[in-house]
Design an enzyme around this catalytic site. Structure first.
Site, PDB file in Angstrom:
ATOM      1  N   VAL A  61       0.818  -1.225   0.000  1.00 32.52           N
ATOM      2  CA  VAL A  61       0.000   0.000   0.000  1.00 32.52           C
ATOM      3  C   VAL A  61       0.846   1.267   0.000  1.00 32.52           C
ATOM      4  O   VAL A  61       0.299   2.366  -0.142  1.00 32.52           O
ATOM      5  CB  VAL A  61      -0.966   0.040   1.203  1.00 32.52           C
ATOM      6  CG1 VAL A  61      -1.994  -1.057   1.093  1.00 32.52           C
ATOM      7  CG2 VAL A  61      -0.219  -0.031   2.530  1.00 32.52           C
ATOM      8  N   TYR A  62       2.148   1.158   0.177  1.00 39.97           N
ATOM      9  CA  TYR A  62       2.986   2.349   0.163  1.00 39.97           C
ATOM     10  C   TYR A  62       3.049   2.890  -1.274  1.00 39.97           C
ATOM     11  O   TYR A  62       3.611   2.249  -2.165  1.00 39.97           O
ATOM     12  CB  TYR A  62       4.400   2.046   0.655  1.00 39.97           C
ATOM     13  CG  TYR A  62       4.519   1.701   2.127  1.00 39.97           C
ATOM     14  CD1 TYR A  62       3.420   1.728   2.973  1.00 39.97           C
ATOM     15  CD2 TYR A  62       5.748   1.346   2.675  1.00 39.97           C
ATOM     16  CE1 TYR A  62       3.541   1.400   4.322  1.00 39.97           C
ATOM     17  CE2 TYR A  62       5.879   1.021   4.015  1.00 39.97           C
ATOM     18  CZ  TYR A  62       4.771   1.046   4.831  1.00 39.97           C
ATOM     19  OH  TYR A  62       4.897   0.726   6.162  1.00 39.97           O
ATOM     20  N   SER A  63       2.468   4.057  -1.475  1.00 34.07           N
ATOM     21  CA  SER A  63       2.436   4.698  -2.794  1.00 34.07           C
ATOM     22  C   SER A  63       1.874   3.774  -3.866  1.00 34.07           C
ATOM     23  O   SER A  63       2.360   3.726  -5.001  1.00 34.07           O
ATOM     24  CB  SER A  63       3.833   5.197  -3.195  1.00 34.07           C
ATOM     25  OG  SER A  63       4.219   6.284  -2.389  1.00 34.07           O
ATOM     26  N   ASP A  64       0.833   2.997  -3.484  1.00 35.40           N
ATOM     27  CA  ASP A  64       0.157   2.107  -4.443  1.00 35.40           C
ATOM     28  C   ASP A  64       1.123   1.169  -5.151  1.00 35.40           C
ATOM     29  O   ASP A  64       1.006   0.911  -6.353  1.00 35.40           O
ATOM     30  CB  ASP A  64      -0.616   2.922  -5.484  1.00 35.40           C
ATOM     31  CG  ASP A  64      -1.714   3.772  -4.871  1.00 35.40           C
ATOM     32  OD1 ASP A  64      -2.319   3.313  -3.887  1.00 35.40           O
ATOM     33  OD2 ASP A  64      -1.954   4.888  -5.369  1.00 35.40           O
TER      34      ASP A  64
END
Length: 350
Positions: A61-64
């Protein structure tokens, strides 16, 4: 760099790890954290590895997913020199299986992470959150299959409560599934709830702590002071609502003591806050982030020295809070403490 055993596993990890949440820079939250591109990420990886910081932590989920992509390109050509830690389980899209830790979600999450990272295995794979809708046995059996396939080396969790972690460990023991060896947790001088239940559990069950946001979501950087406005460039202007809450008066009390010790040691406020964490029971590695080389090098200054017992005691006193029930009697009443000693006393008995 000091290396430590990760829980009851055979894996040795550096006392400081590098958090790649600043890589990629997509979205409201992670865009505020940083937007490190591949070239800068390579430089940061070079500095980190040279200092012995060989574990890099990220998540889908970090920066998609861009954080994993940038990290993968930054470590290209030196995969054998580093450990990769990543996470999955939080929502990545609105589809029925776009969140949680069901069998199809985990298999896809691992395959997607391997592709973005450009590797054939993940050294430590962690569940980003507890999934109440999926049976624990389904989660553990799937992780077991992924370990057997060589895609994962070790498994852990993040942000679990005590009962969720203990129930998972008991199920793993009962069925012979892989055991969680790490718990990625929030822990700082202004957030010591980890000590109430999760720390004793980790000590008893051999689960090492990987600490996220060790500077209290950016509050212990040395830039926030009593009676002064929030610095103009602070990311807290945009991200405070996403992170753990901190009472202002308690924060200022802790910062006052950090300032005193900074004057005594010649160390910076962040270095002192990180050094305090590195001496806490069960802590295997403290995850530090950096938007640039200067920040990274300052964080690296947290190792190689120790606070005095008096300085630790002052930080303990400034940062302590009354524990929630049923924990507070064991911490404040001698009769309770006699039958269930505080964690510090238990450590000395091991």
């Amino acid at each position: 760099m000091e290396y430590r055993q990760l829980g009851a596993s055979g894996l040795k990890v550096p006392a400081l790890s590098f958090g790649a949440g600043t890589f990629g820079g997509r979205g409201e939250l992670f865009g505020a954290w940083g937007n490190t591109d591949v070239a800068e990420a390579r430089r940061l990886v070079d500095v980190a590895v040279e200092a012995g910081v060989t574990m890099f932590d990220t998540a889908d989920v970090y920066s998609d997913g861009a954080s994993e992509e940038v990290l993968g390109q930054a470590i290209k050509g030196r995969r054998d020199e580093v450990l990769i830690s990543t996470k999955a389980g939080l929502p990545v899209n609105d589809t029925p299986n776009g969140a949680g830790t069901s069998r199809p979600r985990l298999i896809k999450a691992v395959d997607d992470a391997l592709r973005r990272l450009g590797t054939d295995h993940i050294d430590l794979f962690q569940l980003h959150a507890f999934d109440a809708a999926t049976p624990i046995e389904e989660v553990l059996s799937t992780l077991g299959d992924l370990v057997a396939a060589g895609k994962l080396r070790y498994v852990g969790v993040s942000n679990f409560s005590g009962w969720q972690l203990m129930k998972s460990l008991a199920a793993a023991d009962r069925h012979g599934y892989p055991r969680y060896v790490a718990h990625q947790v929030y822990y700082s001088l202004v957030g010591r709830d980890y000590e109430w239940e999760l720390m004793p559990l980790g000590l008893d069950q051999g689960v090492g702590a990987l600490v996220w946001s060790p500077l209290g979501w950016g509050r212990l950087t040395g830039r926030i002071r009593r009676g002064a406005p929030l610095p103009e460039g602070s990311r807290l202007h945009r991200t405070a609502a996403y992170g753990p809450p901190v009472d202002d008066e308690r924060l200022y009390t802790v910062v006052d003591v950090l300032d005193e010790i900074a004057g005594e040691t010649g160390r910076s406020v962040p270095q002192i806050a990180l050094n305090w964490l590195l001496r806490r029971p069960t802590v295997a590695s403290v995850i530090v982030g950096a938007r640039n080389e200067q920040q990274l090098r300052e964080n690296l200054g947290a190792v190689g020295w120790s606070l005095t017992p008096d300085q630790v005691a002052r930080l303990d006193a400034a940062s302590t809070v009354t524990a929630a029930y049923p924990y507070y009697p064991y911490r404040s009443q001698e009769g309770f403490a006699r039958v269930n000693p505080p964690i510090e006393r238990l450590v000395h008995q091991v």
